[in-house]
Design an enzyme around this catalytic site. Structure first.
Site, PDB file in Angstrom:
ATOM      1  N   HIS A  31      11.641   5.518  -2.565  1.00 51.94           N
ATOM      2  CA  HIS A  31      11.893   4.477  -2.608  1.00 51.94           C
ATOM      3  C   HIS A  31      12.991   4.032  -3.843  1.00 51.94           C
ATOM      4  O   HIS A  31      12.393   3.636  -4.957  1.00 51.94           O
ATOM      5  CB  HIS A  31      10.779   3.511  -2.678  1.00 51.94           C
ATOM      6  N   HIS A 268      14.915   0.050   0.208  1.00 49.56           N
ATOM      7  CA  HIS A 268      13.667  -0.152   0.021  1.00 49.56           C
ATOM      8  C   HIS A 268      12.903   1.391   0.136  1.00 49.56           C
ATOM      9  O   HIS A 268      12.465   1.712  -1.009  1.00 49.56           O
ATOM     10  CB  HIS A 268      12.797  -0.942   0.969  1.00 49.56           C
ATOM     11  N   GLU A 416     -15.403  -8.302  -2.407  1.00 48.89           N
ATOM     12  CA  GLU A 416     -15.790  -6.965  -2.401  1.00 48.89           C
ATOM     13  C   GLU A 416     -14.583  -6.065  -2.635  1.00 48.89           C
ATOM     14  O   GLU A 416     -14.719  -5.072  -3.636  1.00 48.89           O
ATOM     15  CB  GLU A 416     -16.482  -6.443  -1.135  1.00 48.89           C
ATOM     16  N   HIS A 479     -24.468  -7.260  10.170  1.00 51.13           N
ATOM     17  CA  HIS A 479     -24.798  -6.798   9.094  1.00 51.13           C
ATOM     18  C   HIS A 479     -25.326  -5.519   9.108  1.00 51.13           C
ATOM     19  O   HIS A 479     -25.860  -4.876   7.805  1.00 51.13           O
ATOM     20  CB  HIS A 479     -25.747  -7.800   8.554  1.00 51.13           C
TER      21      HIS A 479
END
Lengths: 672, 672
Positions: A31, A268, A416, A479
């Site tokens: 890149h 890129h 999380e 869950h």
């Protein structure tokens, strides 16, 4: 036609650019665009602000630099080489992206000294940086004295559009703003290009306004290609703001200097191509050949060696004064940052007997954490808004908050993935801190990117995951983990540990702590129950640490082996009792961790699971996926391969076959 | 002491509250706090704005309601019951969180009619809602006529602090703002409490400023507990804003009405307890007993039945006019929303022969998508900023953008998890749209929460994952999948398909499309190569659709079976050729999908993998985890159980043993 005399800054900046261009070209992969566009801001940062010693990449008080946009790693490798790190030579640069080179395709901290964290997956680096800044703030609060600030460094990031689109970075940035981490400074390479093309296609938010809302100090530099003064002023301003993290939007042109590919996604992620490389040399007036760096530029960059040596020397003096004045703190500090665990720390690990009350392993985990925290000065962590459920709160400390950075309980919020990346960053501060992050096992799904990186990048982190099966009950199938333990076991270098009782939980933490500071560092994930389990006769910390062991046995060679983990070991114990009463020779093996078991020598493994005993039943309240490895063709597995149900946990377990009767019936079927 | 005559609004709002309180109490499990606090805003929404027919939850033009804060599901179940849905009776409410009840612990669309999506894991619902609004905008743009707007409904969300902390919601919200989805309205239940306690602990950002930055229209209601007028005005305002999604911060008290637990995390996730329930009844002047609803309130709620019937009837009339005037469009519309695939659509699937050029399956996937798009009016999707790499762009359409909602190429940006949840929402709009979302296989890690939910909630989505092994080369170990295919196989109800060539890729899409519209809907995940692979003799769409099949064979019972998937089938083919020249009887099995194979009848499976043939070698450039199932004790697996390396793909494959020589050597060892 460009004049041949260029300023030293231009020479240096183009040196960075062309090392990147040439390396990518030679590899025909990589890149080039970001290094070409971000070279000016990177140069200003490394030349004027970043405090580091190229000859000692581990110097404690160095500033941390993270290239969150890891695909642009030739930018980082170029700077490491140019400033004089021994870890990246010109030959290494020529080996960019080749087998086992020191310059892999995305930055890997375990491969290349000078690289602090492993990036590539977007959003991780900037979030790690929140962890690095957190570690600095914490250690400063714990150890600094008014007349002796031995902990005093900044964390700088170069981040891309892609980084800022990723949700993980918003999570970590919200945390950073909440915590007021004033020594975190992000340079946002605003080149409005991503793989798909113009960011107009998908990313038109007002980034600075969002960051203002997140509690950050915001600035922008309009011309990040040539206005070095403004970049410098902005970074200086950012350093002045001590109660907020700072973000500076630096507007650049991707692939700057390339006549045909600048400002396009074409620059890129692919080599420019021979012709375009030549055209870029012409456009920027770069007369030097492939990998050739003008001596003036190299000399300028290499001043970093003396600067760094001096900075480190001054710090050594300061630290010597500190140790003289504050002997106890000095000793503790040194022990901590050297990764030395206090002698005898394991004595703090709780031991349990069958007389102790039945309890959930999540509760016992809480007991272990609370027992270990005073014994392990580096242990700290928190939960993603589930502290009362995960039982991770350490009562002997308070909340880590703005102006309370000395505390050891983190409040990560419902974030999380951000928590995961922040913990990785704390670990990679490499100062003996052992972070733990907790949530429900089901939500490892939300943070798998960070968990995997903890394994790949060798981060000494402890992942504390509770509510680990259908046994959690009424919260239901959204869950209740099914595939999670298996899918985490499948991650290389991650040890998954599912303890059956208090001793095994203590054993899990013993192993986790040792792995966190071991060589190399490695992460461990604990899978803990919501529901109460009995303390088992025959369990112990030492046995559990082997990952699998004989919990109970009959005389002679067993006819049958029952293998259980976590909450299901109890069922195996009960079934074995009955079978023995019926005259069968039965062995019960508790296998809290496949990885640790496999790491034992062959003799031990054979002694636990003798090849000749082919009649085996494994019992685990999770998917059967993978258990064939231990039960073979003549064995059976009691597991659950479908989604769970919303019902009381005991009922769910019972109805899905996790009961002694079913283990018995299955065992008898296997025995034939 | 509260007056016994309450306004009808208060009666209704408290009816919602006490159904929730009583249900949670009876179950001794659940989350009463949010229903108690959000009841006023939910009442205003359902009473004054939401257009729905309780007796026809599938009415096409209904407004969509999503409770993103799924833990507060008693709020939703209460409303379903009170307004007269047949799916939730009072008995169902009394069975809250019990085995197989219609009122599970978090909302499940496949369990309870009236529930649009499955929530519980935070951040998903609000992100699904972006998908629901996307579907509405798309269908409106495709089918509406100036005089006949048959697609015209809103998507409403109630979201919590936790939802807004989650990164996925920021990703989806940024997309929604970019797209200007003006008919998406979010009510943010700002009760400043989460499980850990006050949001002051971790979440102090200026949410409205962030959302303003994301391009949303923002409002706030200071008193969400009692100021119903302001709630109503805010929603009305939000509806007026047609070029931006809207968020209304409604400040409430969690557990409103509970004297001791209101405004505390104690009321968040546990039953109030008998005494507190009684105290709450007293505080709110609620004289009714457990599960008793005042008739006045019930009558008021039940007006929704007539309102809904009338709204649907009017729509039916409108649609009849539409069909009369625009017969072709009407036919197409009906076919689409009924989930009927056009007859003969499979003819569009490309077929390949060994004479066709060797190509990467990601390229062939692009060919299939481009071939299918005109044949399947419901197929649409995009990539998380990797369209040129994933090859997912459909050339016969343009970009789905503001004012260009008729187009079928989505630009999700670098937002994998947001993309996942948005695709789930599009699928759950239940209008025959078949969304696909694409990224690199490695980044399934970032979106596992949404992938799992696609399987659990039965969403007809196609996950297109490319760059599926170390074969991708130089990007290195952060990008090279190892454990991913296995860990995705472990998810129940998800079919993972790793095609070996063009025909198998076509077969994958055939299966994926059929699963997407099947009964029940189900998701499929494709694992595609970056590198070129030959088209194999013996492959076909039909065979591939069985998940595993005999690609080539010797006469009679084979001595050895080579099982390959994807890029490794070629190695098996080459090795088999050599072994046969040496006189061995070898069968080559291609096994693109374990799940599909296992779904075949026993006779077929036995015919492909006869039990008696125990000498087997499996070859897959991924973890060996789980392959014991198919190779047994006498077999071997060629895989990779450690992280990859940054090097050219061919070199990596070669050095890690994925070459014909190694397959041969392993085969000979197994043969003995």
């Amino acid at each position: 036609m460009v004049a041949t005399t260029q300023s030293i800054e231009k020479l240096c900046i183009n040196s960075i650019r062309f090392l990147a261009i040439d390396a990518v070209e030679k590899a025909n992969s990589g890149h080039p665009g970001l290094p070409m566009g971000a070279a000016p801001m990177a140069f200003v940062l490394w030349d004027k602000f970043l405090r580091f010693n190229p000859k000692n990449p581990q110097w404690f008080n160095r500033d941390r630099f993270v290239l969150s946009a890891g695909h642009g790693c030739m930018l980082h490798y170029a700077l490491l080489y140019l400033t004089g790190y021994d870890s990246v030579s010109l030959d290494d640069i020529k080996q960019f992206r080749q087998w086992e080179s020191k310059t892999p395709g995305h930055p890997e901290n375990f491969m290349t000294e000078g690289v602090e964290v492993t990036t590539g997956p977007l959003g991780q680096g900037i979030s790690n940086a929140v962890g690095l800044a957190t570690a600095e703030a914490h250690l400063a609060a714990r150890f600094n004295k008014p007349d002796c600030k031995i902990v005093d460094h900044y964390t700088y990031v170069i981040a891309s559009d892609g980084d800022l689109m990723e949700g993980v970075s918003n999570e970590a940035s919200s945390t950073a703003g909440h915590l007021g981490l004033g020594k975190l400074i992000v340079l946002y390479d605003d080149n409005h290009i991503s793989i798909d093309g113009e960011t107009e296609l998908a990313f038109t938010e007002d980034v600075l306004k969002r960051y203002e809302g997140l509690g950050w100090h915001i600035q922008s530099v309009e011309d990040g290609n040539t206005d070095l003064d403004s970049i410098e002023k902005a970074i200086a301003n950012a350093k002045e703001v001590t109660d907020k993290p700072s973000i500076i939007r630096v507007t650049t042109t991707i692939g700057y200097g390339s006549p045909n590919k600048a400002n396009s996604h074409d620059s890129h992620g692919a080599a420019l191509g021979k012709d375009e490389v030549a055209a870029t040399r012409q456009q920027l007036g770069w007369e030097y050949s492939e990998f050739e760096i003008p001596q003036d530029a190299l000399n300028h960059f290499r001043k970093a060696i003396d600067r760094g040596a001096q900075a480190e020397q001054e710090w050594n003096q300061l630290f010597a004064e500190y140790k003289a004045k504050y002997a106890e703190d000095g000793k503790n500090f040194e022990q901590l940052i050297n990764g030395e665990l206090p002698a005898g720390w394991e004595e703090a690990l709780p031991k349990y007997t069958p007389d102790d009350k039945a309890d959930a392993t999540r509760n016992q985990s809480g007991e272990v954490l609370n027992a270990l925290s005073p014994a392990l000065p580096g242990l700290l962590g928190g939960s993603a808004d589930l502290a009362p459920s995960n039982k991770t709160y350490v009562k002997s400390s308070g909340d880590f908050q703005k102006d309370e950075y000395h505390n050891r309980n983190f409040r990560f919020g419902v974030r999380e993935h951000g928590m995961g990346a922040i913990c990785n960053g704390i670990a990679h501060h490499n100062s003996g801190l052992i972070p733990y992050g907790a949530t429900f096992l089901i939500f490892t799904d939300y943070m798998r990117g960070a968990i995997r990186l903890s394994a790949l990048s060798r981060a000494g982190v402890i992942w504390v995951m509770t509510h680990d099966s259908i046994g959690l009950g009424e919260d239901g199938p959204t869950h209740q983990p099914i595939e999670h333990i298996a899918s985490l076991r499948a991650i290389p270098n991650l040890a998954v540990f599912r303890p059956a009782d208090g001793n095994e939980t203590s054993g899990a933490y013993k192993v986790a702590v040792e792995r966190a500071v071991g060589t190399p560092h490695a992460p461990t994930l604990l899978s803990l129950s919501r529901q109460k389990l009995p303390n088992l006769a025959g369990s112990s910390i030492e046995k559990a640490a082997k990952g699998g062991y004989v919990l109970s046995d009959s005389e002679g060679t067993p006819e049958l082996i029952l293998i259980g983990t976590g909450s299901e070991v109890e069922l195996c114990v009960n079934a074995a009792e009955q079978l023995r009463q019926e005259g069968k020779k039965v062995r019960v093996v508790s296998m809290p961790s496949w990885e640790l078991f496999e790491a034992q020598d062959e003799g031990y493994k054979e002694s636990v699971l003798p090849q000749v005993v082919t009649k085996r039943v494994a019992v685990e309240a999770g998917t059967t996926f993978g258990w064939c490895r231990y039960v073979g063709a003549e064995g059976a597995v009691i597991g659950i391969d479908h989604f769970g149900v919303s019902a009381p946990g005991g009922e769910a377990m019972e109805k899905f076959g996790f009961n002694t009767e079913n283990v018995l019936a299955t065992a008898k079927k296997v025995l034939g």
